[in-house]
Enzyme design. Structure first.
Site, PDB file in Angstrom:
ATOM      1  N   ARG A  35       0.843  -1.205   0.000  1.00 28.65           N
ATOM      2  CA  ARG A  35       0.000   0.000   0.000  1.00 28.65           C
ATOM      3  C   ARG A  35       0.874   1.249   0.000  1.00 28.65           C
ATOM      4  O   ARG A  35       0.573   2.228  -0.701  1.00 28.65           O
ATOM      5  CB  ARG A  35      -0.925  -0.006   1.221  1.00 28.65           C
ATOM      6  CG  ARG A  35      -2.125  -0.940   1.100  1.00 28.65           C
ATOM      7  CD  ARG A  35      -2.820  -1.129   2.443  1.00 28.65           C
ATOM      8  NE  ARG A  35      -4.054  -1.892   2.328  1.00 28.65           N
ATOM      9  CZ  ARG A  35      -4.121  -3.217   2.181  1.00 28.65           C
ATOM     10  NH1 ARG A  35      -3.003  -3.934   2.129  1.00 28.65           N
ATOM     11  NH2 ARG A  35      -5.295  -3.834   2.087  1.00 28.65           N
ATOM     12  N   GLY A 104      -2.133 -11.013  -4.761  1.00 27.12           N
ATOM     13  CA  GLY A 104      -3.432 -10.357  -4.825  1.00 27.12           C
ATOM     14  C   GLY A 104      -3.315  -8.850  -4.802  1.00 27.12           C
ATOM     15  O   GLY A 104      -4.038  -8.142  -5.512  1.00 27.12           O
ATOM     16  N   SER A 179     -11.819  -8.161   0.077  1.00 26.75           N
ATOM     17  CA  SER A 179     -11.829  -6.753   0.489  1.00 26.75           C
ATOM     18  C   SER A 179     -10.854  -5.935  -0.344  1.00 26.75           C
ATOM     19  O   SER A 179     -10.950  -4.702  -0.385  1.00 26.75           O
ATOM     20  CB  SER A 179     -11.463  -6.638   1.968  1.00 26.75           C
ATOM     21  OG  SER A 179     -10.103  -6.992   2.186  1.00 26.75           O
ATOM     22  N   GLN A 180      -9.904  -6.595  -1.019  1.00 26.73           N
ATOM     23  CA  GLN A 180      -8.930  -5.866  -1.841  1.00 26.73           C
ATOM     24  C   GLN A 180      -9.600  -5.125  -2.991  1.00 26.73           C
ATOM     25  O   GLN A 180      -9.026  -4.156  -3.508  1.00 26.73           O
ATOM     26  CB  GLN A 180      -7.866  -6.819  -2.370  1.00 26.73           C
ATOM     27  CG  GLN A 180      -6.916  -7.325  -1.295  1.00 26.73           C
ATOM     28  CD  GLN A 180      -5.894  -8.313  -1.827  1.00 26.73           C
ATOM     29  OE1 GLN A 180      -5.951  -8.739  -2.980  1.00 26.73           O
ATOM     30  NE2 GLN A 180      -4.943  -8.694  -0.985  1.00 26.73           N
ATOM     31  N   GLU A 326      -6.678 -14.662   6.815  1.00 24.38           N
ATOM     32  CA  GLU A 326      -5.315 -15.089   6.494  1.00 24.38           C
ATOM     33  C   GLU A 326      -4.676 -15.881   7.632  1.00 24.38           C
ATOM     34  O   GLU A 326      -3.694 -16.600   7.433  1.00 24.38           O
ATOM     35  CB  GLU A 326      -4.448 -13.882   6.157  1.00 24.38           C
ATOM     36  CG  GLU A 326      -4.213 -12.945   7.321  1.00 24.38           C
ATOM     37  CD  GLU A 326      -3.683 -11.583   6.884  1.00 24.38           C
ATOM     38  OE1 GLU A 326      -2.684 -11.148   7.466  1.00 24.38           O
ATOM     39  OE2 GLU A 326      -4.278 -10.971   5.982  1.00 24.38           O
ATOM     40  N   ARG A 357      -7.930 -22.709   0.290  1.00 25.52           N
ATOM     41  CA  ARG A 357      -7.275 -23.027   1.557  1.00 25.52           C
ATOM     42  C   ARG A 357      -8.092 -23.982   2.424  1.00 25.52           C
ATOM     43  O   ARG A 357      -7.526 -24.777   3.185  1.00 25.52           O
ATOM     44  CB  ARG A 357      -6.962 -21.737   2.325  1.00 25.52           C
ATOM     45  CG  ARG A 357      -5.761 -20.994   1.756  1.00 25.52           C
ATOM     46  CD  ARG A 357      -5.462 -19.699   2.487  1.00 25.52           C
ATOM     47  NE  ARG A 357      -4.172 -19.156   2.043  1.00 25.52           N
ATOM     48  CZ  ARG A 357      -3.774 -17.915   2.263  1.00 25.52           C
ATOM     49  NH1 ARG A 357      -4.560 -17.074   2.924  1.00 25.52           N
ATOM     50  NH2 ARG A 357      -2.592 -17.494   1.843  1.00 25.52           N
ATOM     51  N   LYS A 423       7.201 -15.691  -0.554  1.00 25.27           N
ATOM     52  CA  LYS A 423       6.179 -14.736  -0.961  1.00 25.27           C
ATOM     53  C   LYS A 423       6.080 -13.593   0.042  1.00 25.27           C
ATOM     54  O   LYS A 423       5.920 -12.433  -0.338  1.00 25.27           O
ATOM     55  CB  LYS A 423       4.835 -15.460  -1.078  1.00 25.27           C
ATOM     56  CG  LYS A 423       3.645 -14.594  -1.451  1.00 25.27           C
ATOM     57  CD  LYS A 423       2.385 -15.445  -1.511  1.00 25.27           C
ATOM     58  CE  LYS A 423       1.135 -14.614  -1.713  1.00 25.27           C
ATOM     59  NZ  LYS A 423       1.047 -14.037  -3.065  1.00 25.27           N
TER      60      LYS A 423
END
Length: 441
Positions: A35, A104, A179-180, A326, A357, A423
Site C-alpha cells: 500500500r 493479490g 476486500s482488496q 489469512e 485453503r 512470498k
C-alpha cells in the site's frame, strides 16, 4: 530481485526437542509495504519507505511500478538508519507489461493505477492468478470510465488502456470475495477527477481490518476519506480528489507472519518475543494475541516487544475469522494439536485465495491422520494423533508455515515446496531453525 535460497523439494520440518525460547525479528508487513508503494507512487513529491519487506510480492509491486515510470531506489534512509526505499513519482506511461506473480495486492491494486497511465498496460501472472477473482476491480473501473480488455473473463490476463486520467465518481461493486476490491479503488481515488464513492452491494465483506489499513494510510498522506467506521453509511467509502503528500513511512513488522513463531511457543510451552510489536495497528495479525491466549497462551506488550508464553496445553476454539481469514491456516494447524475440537467460521472466501485453503487444509491435515471437515464457511477440527507424511503447499506460503507448525509436534512431516514462503517471509526455513536453536533471527 534477490535470489531465493535453494531448499529440498521435500523439506523436513524440524521436530521441537523442548520448549522454545527465542526472540524472532519479523520482517515488515507486506500489506503496509505494498500500500505504501502505491501511495508513494501516486504522490506529488518523493517519499521514503523505511524497513520495507523484501519478498516476492513486494518486489513484484516495486518492479511493476518501475515499468510504469516510477523511480524506486533501494538503499538506506537519509539518516543511515537502515534499509529504505526512495520512491520518486513520475508520469505514468505505457506500453508496459506487469507480472503480478500470484500476488493479490499487485493484481488488484495496480489496474486502477494503470488506468491513470498514458498507454496500454498488460497484466499477466502465474497460472493460479488466472483463477483468482478480479471482477470487482474490472467492473468497478469500467463503471468509472476505464477501458479494459479481458475477453469477458473477469480475470487475468488483461490489458488496461490508460488514458492519462480517470473520471471517477460513484460505483457499486460486490467485494464479498475480496476486500482488496475496495482497497484497490480507494488507493488511487485521490487521483481520479471526481474522487470516488465505493458502495459494497454484496454479502458480508471479509477482512475489514485491511480496508481500515487502507483508509488510515490514505489519511496519512493527506487524503480525505469518509468511511463507515467514522459515522458514514454502512459499506460506503468516499475519497475526495486531492494531491497526495510524499511521506517518510516506517513499515510495521508483519504481525500475520509472526503467527508460526507464536504458535511454536504455544505448542512447546515456550516463550517467543516479537520485537517492535505496535501498541496500535490496523493489521489483522494483532488479533493473534487474543486468539492464541484463548487457545492456552499468555502474552504481554513490553519494552522488548510482544512476549508470548505457551502453557504446554493447547485448547480448541470456536471463532469467527471473517476479519482475519489469512490467519486460518496457522490456527487450523494449532487446532489439530489441541485437547478439544475447534470450529473456524466466517472464511468461505478462503476458497478463492492463493489456493482453496479450506480444501487444502482439510486434505493435508487428514492425510497426516487428522479429522477435519469442511463446513459451508469454514472448518471443524477434531484433534487426533497425527503421523508423519508429505504436507503439500499448493504454492501457498501460509500452507507451508501451517505444515511447519504441525511438524513441531509430529515427527516426519515433510513440506513440499517450502520455498513458497518467500512470498512474504524471506528464507523462513532459516528463521525457523534459528528459533528452535534459541538464537532467534
Amino acid at each position: 530481485m534477490t535470489e531465493t535460497p535453494v531448499h529440498p523439494a521435500l523439506w523436513p520440518a524440524p521436530l521441537a526437542s523442548g520448549a522454545v525460547d527465542a526472540t524472532v525479528t519479523v520482517p515488515g508487513s507486506k500489506s503496509v509495504t505494498n500500500r505504501g508503494l502505491v501511495l508513494a507512487a501516486l504522490a506529488a513529491e518523493p517519499g521514503w519507505l523505511r524497513r520495507p519487506l523484501r519478498s516476492r510480492d513486494t518486489l513484484l509491486m516495486a518492479e511493476a511500478l518501475r515499468t510504469l515510470g516510477v523511480g524506486i531506489e533501494e538503499g538506506v534512509g537519509p539518516d543511515g538508519s537502515g534499509e529504505a526505499w526512495r520512491v520518486i513519482p513520475a508520469g505514468l506511461h505505457g506500453p508496459a507489461t506487469v507480472d503480478v506473480g500470484n500476488a493479490g495486492t499487485v493484481m488488484r491494486f495496480l489496474p486502477p493505477v494503470a488506468a491513470l497511465a498514458d498507454g496500454p498496460v498488460r497484466f499477466d501472472g502465474d497460472p493460479r492468478s488466472y483463477e483468482r477473482p478480479l471482477g470487482g476491480v474490472i467492473n468497478g473501473l469500467r463503471a468509472l470510465g476505464a477501458r479494459i480488455d479481458d475477453d469477458n473473463r473477469g480475470a487475468l490476463p488483461m490489458t488496461v488502456h490508460g488514458a492519462g486520467a480517470l473520471e471517477g465518481g460513484r460505483v457499486e461493486i460486490d467485494a464479498s470475495s475480496s476486500s482488496q476490491f475496495v482497497s484497490a479503488l480507494l488507493l488511487s481515488a485521490p487521483r481520479f477527477n471526481q474522487g470516488v464513492e465505493v458502495r459494497h452491494v454484496g454479502s458480508a465483506l471479509p477482512s475489514m481490518p485491511h480496508i481500515r489499513m487502507t483508509v488510515d494510510m490514505l489519511r496519512c498522506v493527506g487524503a480525505q476519506v469518509d468511511e463507515p467506521e467514522t459515522g458514514g453509511e454502512p459499506n460506503v467509502w468516499r475519497v475526495s480528489h486531492s494531491a497526495l503528500l510524499g511521506r517518510d513511512l516506517t513499515v510495521e513488522p508483519d504481525l500475520s507472519n509472526a503467527q508460526p513463531f507464536l504458535a511454536a511457543a504455544l505448542i512447546t510451552g515456550g516463550t517467543v518475543v516479537i520485537p517492535d510489536w505496535p501498541v496500535r495497528t490496523t493489521q489483522p495479525g494483532d488479533q493473534l494475541r487474543q486468539i492464541f491466549t484463548e487457545m492456552g497462551g499468555t502474552c504481554q506488550l513490553t519494552d522488548r516487544g510482544l512476549v508470548f508464553n505457551g502453557s504446554g496445553r493447547i485448547h480448541g476454539i470456536d471463532v469467527d475469522l471473517s476479519e482475519v481469514g489469512e490467519l486460518t491456516p496457522g490456527i487450523a494447524a494449532v487446532a489439530a494439536l489441541a485437547d478439544s475440537p475447534s470450529t473456524l467460521r466466517g472464511v468461505a472466501h478462503l476458497r478463492l485465495h492463493e489456493t482453496d485453503r479450506l480444501a487444502a487444509l482439510t486434505k493435508e491435515i487428514n492425510e497426516l491422520g487428522g479429522d477435519v471437515t469442511e463446513t459451508a464457511d469454514g472448518l471443524h477440527i477434531r484433534p487426533r494423533p497425527l503421523h508423519g507424511g508429505v504436507f503439500h503447499t499448493y504454492d501457498d506460503h501460509r500452507m507451508a508455515t501451517a505444515g511447519a507448525i504441525i511438524g513441531l509436534a509430529v515427527d516426519g512431516v515433510r513440506i513440499e515446496n517450502v520455498a513458497t514462503t518467500a512470498k512474504t517471509l524471506p528464507d523462513f526455513p532459516d528463521m525457523w531453525s534459528s528459533m528452535l536453536a534459541g538464537s532467534g533471527s
